[in-house]
Structures are given as structure tokens and as C-alpha cells.
Design an enzyme around this catalytic site. Structure first.
Site, PDB file in Angstrom:
ATOM      1  N   ASP A   1       0.871  -1.234  -0.123  1.00 14.31           N
ATOM      2  CA  ASP A   1      -0.082  -0.099   0.054  1.00 14.31           C
ATOM      3  C   ASP A   1       0.721   1.216   0.150  1.00 14.31           C
ATOM      4  OD1 ASP A   1       1.102   0.390   2.540  1.00 14.31           O
ATOM      5  OD2 ASP A   1      -0.929   0.240   3.661  1.00 14.31           O
TER       6      ASP A   1
ATOM      7  N   ASN B   1      -3.929  12.558   0.513  1.00 12.55           N
ATOM      8  CA  ASN B   1      -5.316  13.182   0.428  1.00 12.55           C
ATOM      9  C   ASN B   1      -5.590  14.402   0.907  1.00 12.55           C
ATOM     10  OD1 ASN B   1      -5.962  11.423  -1.874  1.00 12.55           O
ATOM     11  ND2 ASN B   1      -6.664   9.876   0.016  1.00 12.55           N
TER      12      ASN B   1
ATOM     13  N   ASP C   1      -6.741  10.317  -6.360  1.00 10.95           N
ATOM     14  CA  ASP C   1      -7.037   9.094  -7.765  1.00 10.95           C
ATOM     15  C   ASP C   1      -6.154   9.157  -8.672  1.00 10.95           C
ATOM     16  OD1 ASP C   1      -9.321   8.862  -6.046  1.00 10.95           O
ATOM     17  OD2 ASP C   1     -10.463   9.919  -7.358  1.00 10.95           O
TER      18      ASP C   1
ATOM     19  N   GLU D   1      -6.031   1.941  -0.496  1.00 13.68           N
ATOM     20  CA  GLU D   1      -4.677   2.228  -1.224  1.00 13.68           C
ATOM     21  C   GLU D   1      -3.865   0.827  -0.988  1.00 13.68           C
ATOM     22  OE1 GLU D   1      -4.053   3.459   3.438  1.00 13.68           O
ATOM     23  OE2 GLU D   1      -5.645   3.309   1.859  1.00 13.68           O
TER      24      GLU D   1
END
Length: 578
Positions: free
Chosen positions: A443, A451, A460, A487
Site C-alpha cells: 500500500d 489526500n 485518484d 490504497e
């Protein structure tokens, strides 16, 4: 054109149906006519010949029972058994007469009819002799009973005789001592002579009773006569001795008189025994005659059964020939009938309807099983062509649905649903083929902060860049990249050992670093990095999907715990983490 062709097809099917119906009616009429003829032949066979053979078999069975009864009459134990056997013998002869007369009424052959009448005469004669056999058996039994009574009486007399003679000996011996003391030598001599004669008399008497007891075991009249002569000689000797006694002469003569009453005169022991033997011998002769007659009847019955069976076989052969002709005719008619059915079914139904329908069904099943490269069937039938067109539309929708159900909408890699199914299949495949299965779970480090700082739109885009980088390093078509959640991503690497999976994970981590995606909150040079956890299934590990995923997750957790931007294997996790 299509409507006309469909209408024409209906007319052809109707015409074929009428032809098949007409042939079925024709076959049915032929079958009814032939079955009526066969029925009349079978009724004749069952009505006469089968009754004859059934009666003949019953006659043979009764003849066997008759032979058994005649044998048992020579070895009965009690009077009740004798009466029961004679009653059974009478019943069996009557049954034989009834069956023989039934066969005589059914028989059409003059020769067989004459033989049956002769057998009936033999049976009547044997039945009439049963009353004489019964009388002879009664006489023999009565004589035997009287002999047994005399034997019982003689047995009692033998015991009393021995006791009485002992008493007489004691009396004689009691006078012996006083005579010696008085020196009466003449009296002593007389006393000794009396003692000797009494001993001889006692010995002869005992021998006589032994001879008389042997009478019951005598098996012939000659043996009885010899026993009687020997017994009479002993009686004469005993009379001579009894007359010579000086004292108690009447006692000895009285004993002889009682014994002679059972040996001479009417109904004496020997005469009764001879009568019993004669009656028994005559009865046995009649029993032998009955047995011989039963054997004659049994032999005739067996020959009769063979004759009737021959007649039935002959009639059965004719019936078989007729039935064979019937079967052959029905077979060829049925074959022609089936040919028309097949021709109609193949040309109008199978070729025009069933085959296209089956092809359409197979295509629908293939699409339902997610085989989207299936070719659509081709048909000239309007209704089926409409179904195929609808199926093409359904195939397009199925492809879209399949892609949506298996692919992550944002990144374009496989989703969690597809991953869950595929990991199960890959594990089973690895176990069956004895191959390893490598798993890499990775991840994005500090993605939440990414974010928060740059927004979800850039987040994204970051996810898409990560997926594209991962796809670029996967060179085998069997390798699978799937979004595990958020993620987190997972790589399934079939036929890859732990070392191979580690190398791929490191290449991926370095590839992400080379992208230099800005991330000011990252402690690693201000760019986006990943952490990866590696595990591998191989024999003889237990086949457990959840345990395998947990291993990869623990390795990933350890990589994050030890600083991120690194790759850890499950085998290298310290004991406190594993």
C-alpha cells in the site's frame, strides 16, 4: 418468403403426421387379427393339453405318495399309526382313480385310452384288497397282543417259581443237620437225593422259562417249532423228576401244570405266535402287491407325462412358429413406421427446430458461464433468429457486467471480488500441480496525508500511476494485480517462490520511487513510496486462504512499523509479530 416457408413447413408436418397415423392404424389392425388367431391357439392349448399334463403330474405325485405309504406300513409303531396309514392308503388310491378317470375322459388316442383303462382296473383291484389287508393286520395285532400277555404272565411265574424252589431247598437243607446228629444215614441219603433232584428241577425250569421268553423274538415258524419241541422236552424231564419226589410232589406237579397251560391247548403261546407270523407274512405279501401296483401306476404315469409333454411341445412349436411370423411382421411394420417418424423428425423438426434451439441453448449457457467469446448460432428460422439477435445484445451486456464486476472502476485493475475468486483457484491449482504461489501485499505510505494535502482528485491520479507502474513490471499473463481495498493492492504470482516475489516487490518499490510523485508529508525525500509484505504458499503448508492473506498482511504491517518504504517477508518477522 419467411411466412410462406413457415406455413409450408406446418403443412408438411401435418402431412407426415397423417401418414404416420395411417401406418399406426394399419399396424394395429394387423396386430389385432394375428393376436386373435394366436389367442384361439393358446386357449386350445391351455384348455386341453395343459389340463392333461397338470392332471398327469398330479397323478405322478399321488403315485409317489402311495409308494411312501406302503413303505411306512411295514414299519409302524402303534395301532393308531397303522390305522392312519391304511386310511391314507385308501385316500391315495381314490385320488389316483379320480385323476386316471379324468385323463381317460380327456384322452383321444385309442392306445393311451386302453392303457388308462388297464391302469384303472389295477387301481380298483388294489383298492378292493385293502379290506383284506386291514383284516390280516388286525389278526396279527390281536395275536401279538395275546402273546405279550402270556409272556408277561410267564415272566411273573418265572419269578415265583424261582422263589418257591429256593424255599423248598431251604426246607430240605434244614432237615439235614439233625439227621446227621441222629446218624440216620438212610434218611440222609434220601435227603441228599431230594436235594439233587430239586436242583435239577430248578435248573430245568429256569432253562424252560428262558426258552419261552425267546418266543417273542422268533422271526419264522421253523424257529417257533424248534423252540416248542425244546420246551416240551424240558417239561417231560421236569414231570419225571416231579413224580420221583417223596415229599411235596404235588407242589412240583402243580407248577408244571401252570406252565403247560401256556404251552399246550388252544391259544397257547406257540400257536398264537405262529398265527401272528402267518398273518403278518400274508399282510406283507399284500403290502408288496400294493407297492408293486403303485410302482406300475407310477411307471405308467411317468410315460403318460412324457407323452403329454410331447404333445404340448408339438403344439407349442406350432404356436411358436405362428408367433414368430407375427413378430417378424410387426417388426418390419414397426421398422417402416419408425423410419417415417425418423425422417419426419430429422427433416422437419430436428434439422429445422431442435438443432438450432440446442445451439442457442448452448450459447446461452456459455454466456451465462462468462464465456463471452462464444460464437452465435446461425438459423433461417425467423423466431430463432430473433432469439439469436436478443442473445447478441445479452452477450454485450454480459461482457459489460463481467468487466464491471471484476474490474476496479478507478484504477482499471482487478477488484476484491475477482481477487477472492482467483486466489482460491490459484491455491487449488498450486496444490494439484505441486507448485508455489507468491503473494505481495503493498500500500501507499502516508496516503491519508497525501489526500488531505493534495485532495482526492490528485489522490485518484496517484492510485492510477501506482497501478500503471505495477502493470509495467508484470511480464507474465498469469500474474494478477488487484485492488485489495483503499490504497492496498495485492499481487498474485503463480509458480513464484518467496525470493522471486521479493524481487518483484523490490522492483515495484523502486519503480514507484522513480516516478517521483511529490508528497511533502513523506519522510522519504518528499515523494510517494510504498511498503510491501511478502509471503508464499508451498507444500506441505495447509491450504488456508485466510491464513495466507494474514501472513502477507502481517509482513506489510511489519514493513510499516519498521520505517515504511521497504519490503518485508513473513519469514523474517520477529516472533513477537508473527
Amino acid at each position: 418468403m419467411t411466412a410462406k416457408r413457415l406455413t409450408s413447413l406446418k403443412h408438411k408436418i401435418a402431412l407426415a403426421f397423417y401418414i404416420i397415423l395411417g401406418m399406426a392404424l394399419l399396424n394395429g389392425m394387423i396386430a389385432i387379427l394375428l393376436s386373435q388367431q394366436l389367442r384361439s391357439e393358446i386357449e386350445h392349448l391351455v384348455g386341453i393339453d395343459v389340463v392333461k399334463v397338470t392332471t398327469a403330474l398330479q397323478l405322478a405325485k399321488n403315485s409317489e405318495k402311495l409308494q411312501i405309504i406302503t413303505t411306512r406300513l411295514n414299519h409302524y409303531d402303534t395301532e393308531q399309526q397303522r390305522l392312519a396309514l391304511l386310511s391314507e392308503l385308501t385316500t391315495q388310491w381314490e385320488l389316483l382313480l379320480h385323476d386316471s378317470r379324468t385323463l381317460a375322459n380327456l384322452e383321444t388316442s385309442h392306445k393311451e385310452h386302453a392303457e388308462l383303462n388297464s391302469t384303472i382296473d389295477t387301481q380298483l383291484d388294489s383298492l378292493q384288497q385293502l379290506s383284506l389287508l386291514n383284516d390280516l393286520t388286525d389278526s396279527a395285532l390281536q395275536a401279538k397282543l395275546q402273546v405279550e400277555n402270556i409272556q408277561a404272565n410267564l415272566t411273573g411265574m418265572a419269578s415265583g417259581f424261582a422263589d418257591e424252589m429256593q424255599i423248598q431247598l431251604q426246607q430240605i437243607n434244614s432237615h439235614y443237620a439233625p439227621l446227621i446228629a441222629q446218624k440216620k444215614f438212610d434218611a440222609i441219603r434220601v435227603n441228599i437225593q431230594e436235594n439233587q433232584k430239586l436242583s435239577t428241577y430248578l435248573h430245568l425250569g429256569e432253562h424252560l422259562f428262558v426258552l419261552l421268553s425267546q418266543v417273542k423274538n422268533a422271526s419264522s415258524i421253523v424257529e417257533l417249532n424248534q423252540l416248542q419241541r425244546d420246551a416240551m422236552r424240558l417239561v417231560i424231564k421236569m414231570e419225571e423228576i416231579a413224580i420221583s419226589f417223596h415229599q411235596n410232589r404235588s407242589i412240583y406237579l402243580d407248577w408244571l401244570s401252570q406252565i403247560k397251560q401256556n404251552m399246550v391247548g388252544d391259544d397257547n403261546l406257540f400257536q398264537l405266535s405262529r398265527n401272528a407270523l402267518k398273518s403278518t407274512q400274508i399282510a406283507n405279501a399284500h403290502l408288496s402287491y400294493q407297492a408293486d401296483a403303485a410302482q406300475v401306476v407310477a411307471t405308467f404315469t411317468q410315460n403318460l407325462v412324457n407323452h403329454v409333454e410331447g404333445e404340448i411341445k408339438l403344439a407349442g412349436g406350432e404356436l411358436k412358429n405362428d408367433s414368430t411370423a407375427f413378430v417378424v411382421l410387426i417388426f418390419f411394420s414397426g421398422a417402416l413406421y419408425c423410419f417415417f417418424i425418423w425422417l419426419t423428425s430429422w427433416h422437419f423438426i430436428a434439422k429445422g427446430i431442435i438443432t438450432p434451439v440446442i445451439a442457442t441453448r448452448d450459447a446461452m449457457n456459455a454466456i451465462a458461464n462468462e464465456k463471452l467469446d462464444t460464437q452465435m448460432p446461425v438459423t433461417d428460422n425467423l423466431e430463432l433468429q430473433q432469439m439469436v439477435s436478443s442473445l447478441e445484445t445479452l452477450k454485450t451486456y454480459a461482457a459489460q457486467v463481467k468487466a464491471m464486476s471484476e474490474t476496479d472502476g478507478l484504477t482499471g485493475c482487478y477488484n476484491r471480488r475477482y481477487l477472492d475468486v482467483q486466489i482460491q483457484r490459484e491455491l487449488i491449482y498450486a496444490q494439484e500441480h505441486h507448485m508455489p504461489l507468491g503473494i505481495v501485499m503493498f500500500d501507499i505510505d502516508n496516503f491519508k496525508q497525501f489526500n488531505d494535502r493534495y485532495g482526492h482528485v490528485l489522490g485518484d491520479q496517484c492510485l492510477k500511476q501506482i497501478v500503471n507502474a505495477a502493470k509495467s513490471i508484470l511480464q507474465r499473463p498469469t500474474d494478477i494485480l488487484a485492488r485489495y481495498g483503499g490504497e492496498e493492492f495485492m499481487l498474485l504470482l503463480p509458480s513464484s517462490h518467496l525470493e522471486d516475489a521479493y524481487k518483484i516487490a523490490e522492483r515495484l518499490r523502486e519503480k514507484i520511487i522513480s516516478l517521483e510523485i511529490p508528497h511533502e508529508d513523506s519522510p522519504h525525500s518528499g515523494i510517494v513510496t510504498i511498503s510491501a509484505g511478502i509471503t508464499c504458499w508451498q507444500e506441505p503448508q495447509r491450504l488456508d486462504i485466510n491464513a495466507l492473506i494474514n501472513q502477507a498482511d502481517e509482513a506489510l504491517y511489519h514493513a510499516k512499523l519498521t520505517g515504511r518504504n521497504r519490503t518485508e517477508t513473513f519469514l523474517n518477522i520477529p516472533a513477537r509479530y508473527s
